[in-house]
Scaffold this motif. Sequence first.
Motif, PDB file in Angstrom:
ATOM      1  N   LEU A  38      66.124 -25.621  -4.716  1.00  0.00           N
ATOM      2  CA  LEU A  38      65.797 -27.101  -5.800  1.00  0.00           C
ATOM      3  C   LEU A  38      65.543 -28.374  -4.881  1.00  0.00           C
ATOM      4  CD1 LEU A  38      68.851 -26.710  -8.102  1.00  0.00           C
ATOM      5  CD2 LEU A  38      66.422 -26.296  -8.593  1.00  0.00           C
ATOM      6  N   ILE A  39      66.217 -28.106  -3.801  1.00  0.00           N
ATOM      7  CA  ILE A  39      65.667 -29.640  -2.792  1.00  0.00           C
ATOM      8  C   ILE A  39      64.191 -29.362  -2.486  1.00  0.00           C
ATOM      9  CG2 ILE A  39      66.093 -30.694  -0.596  1.00  0.00           C
ATOM     10  CD1 ILE A  39      69.150 -29.972  -0.883  1.00  0.00           C
ATOM     11  N   ILE A  70      59.076 -34.575   8.203  1.00  0.00           N
ATOM     12  CA  ILE A  70      60.618 -34.752   7.894  1.00  0.00           C
ATOM     13  C   ILE A  70      61.022 -33.449   6.840  1.00  0.00           C
ATOM     14  CG2 ILE A  70      62.087 -35.983   6.044  1.00  0.00           C
ATOM     15  CD1 ILE A  70      60.539 -38.521   6.664  1.00  0.00           C
ATOM     16  N   LEU A  71      59.936 -32.904   6.207  1.00  0.00           N
ATOM     17  CA  LEU A  71      60.263 -31.546   5.360  1.00  0.00           C
ATOM     18  C   LEU A  71      60.519 -30.511   6.246  1.00  0.00           C
ATOM     19  CD1 LEU A  71      60.375 -30.387   2.555  1.00  0.00           C
ATOM     20  CD2 LEU A  71      57.993 -30.096   2.984  1.00  0.00           C
ATOM     21  N   ILE A  99      58.378 -30.617  -3.117  1.00  0.00           N
ATOM     22  CA  ILE A  99      56.818 -30.241  -3.002  1.00  0.00           C
ATOM     23  C   ILE A  99      56.485 -31.003  -4.321  1.00  0.00           C
ATOM     24  CG2 ILE A  99      55.574 -28.400  -3.989  1.00  0.00           C
ATOM     25  CD1 ILE A  99      56.374 -28.083  -1.060  1.00  0.00           C
ATOM     26  N   THR A 100      57.245 -31.346  -5.520  1.00  0.00           N
ATOM     27  CA  THR A 100      56.520 -32.233  -6.379  1.00  0.00           C
ATOM     28  C   THR A 100      56.502 -33.739  -5.926  1.00  0.00           C
ATOM     29  OG1 THR A 100      58.889 -32.652  -7.426  1.00  0.00           O
ATOM     30  CG2 THR A 100      57.711 -30.797  -8.549  1.00  0.00           C
ATOM     31  N   LEU A 101      57.352 -34.241  -5.059  1.00  0.00           N
ATOM     32  CA  LEU A 101      56.806 -35.375  -4.332  1.00  0.00           C
ATOM     33  C   LEU A 101      55.652 -35.282  -3.426  1.00  0.00           C
ATOM     34  CD1 LEU A 101      60.352 -36.637  -3.308  1.00  0.00           C
ATOM     35  CD2 LEU A 101      58.971 -37.515  -5.236  1.00  0.00           C
ATOM     36  N   PHE A 133      48.795 -40.591   7.750  1.00  0.00           N
ATOM     37  CA  PHE A 133      50.139 -40.837   8.503  1.00  0.00           C
ATOM     38  C   PHE A 133      51.310 -40.780   7.600  1.00  0.00           C
ATOM     39  CE2 PHE A 133      53.272 -44.170   8.739  1.00  0.00           C
ATOM     40  CZ  PHE A 133      53.906 -43.832  10.129  1.00  0.00           C
ATOM     41  N   THR A 134      51.006 -41.029   6.170  1.00  0.00           N
ATOM     42  CA  THR A 134      52.098 -40.691   4.792  1.00  0.00           C
ATOM     43  C   THR A 134      52.315 -39.270   4.795  1.00  0.00           C
ATOM     44  OG1 THR A 134      51.519 -42.690   3.853  1.00  0.00           O
ATOM     45  CG2 THR A 134      52.630 -41.246   2.593  1.00  0.00           C
ATOM     46  N   SER A 135      51.125 -38.333   4.668  1.00  0.00           N
ATOM     47  CA  SER A 135      51.438 -37.035   4.408  1.00  0.00           C
ATOM     48  C   SER A 135      51.870 -36.304   5.604  1.00  0.00           C
ATOM     49  CB  SER A 135      50.185 -36.278   4.117  1.00  0.00           C
ATOM     50  OG  SER A 135      49.286 -36.605   5.026  1.00  0.00           O
TER      51      SER A 135
END
Length: 117
Positions: A65-66, A99-100, A71-73, A91-93
């Motif tokens: 679920l996390i 972090i993922l 993934i939806t984010l 940079f953002t991606s």
Amino acid sequence: MLTMLLLSLITILICHLVMGLASVISKKMVLDREKNFPYECGFDPKGSARLPFSLRFFLIAVIFLIFDVEITLLLPLASVFNITSVFSWLFTSTLFLIILLLGLYYEWVQGALEWST
């Protein structure tokens, strides 16, 4: 300033009063024997309905679920590619994926992803 403090104290007092009142009103009887047993169409239950479940399965489901929410984010990154600059998008991606992956690596090191021990 004094009115904000007074309003905050009144709000906190009302919240505590409502929570205390709800706690007193909602007390349930522990001695009610019929509500503690599972309902099986009016028959006496065959066995215990309080069967243990696999904690590993629950942990894998929570991790799924996390990562599903992550993934939806990640999906809106494709739609904002044309709106933002390439550097900020990259940079953002990249930061989000790092972090993922760090979270996935941490779960792997802790042994949460191993189904059998």
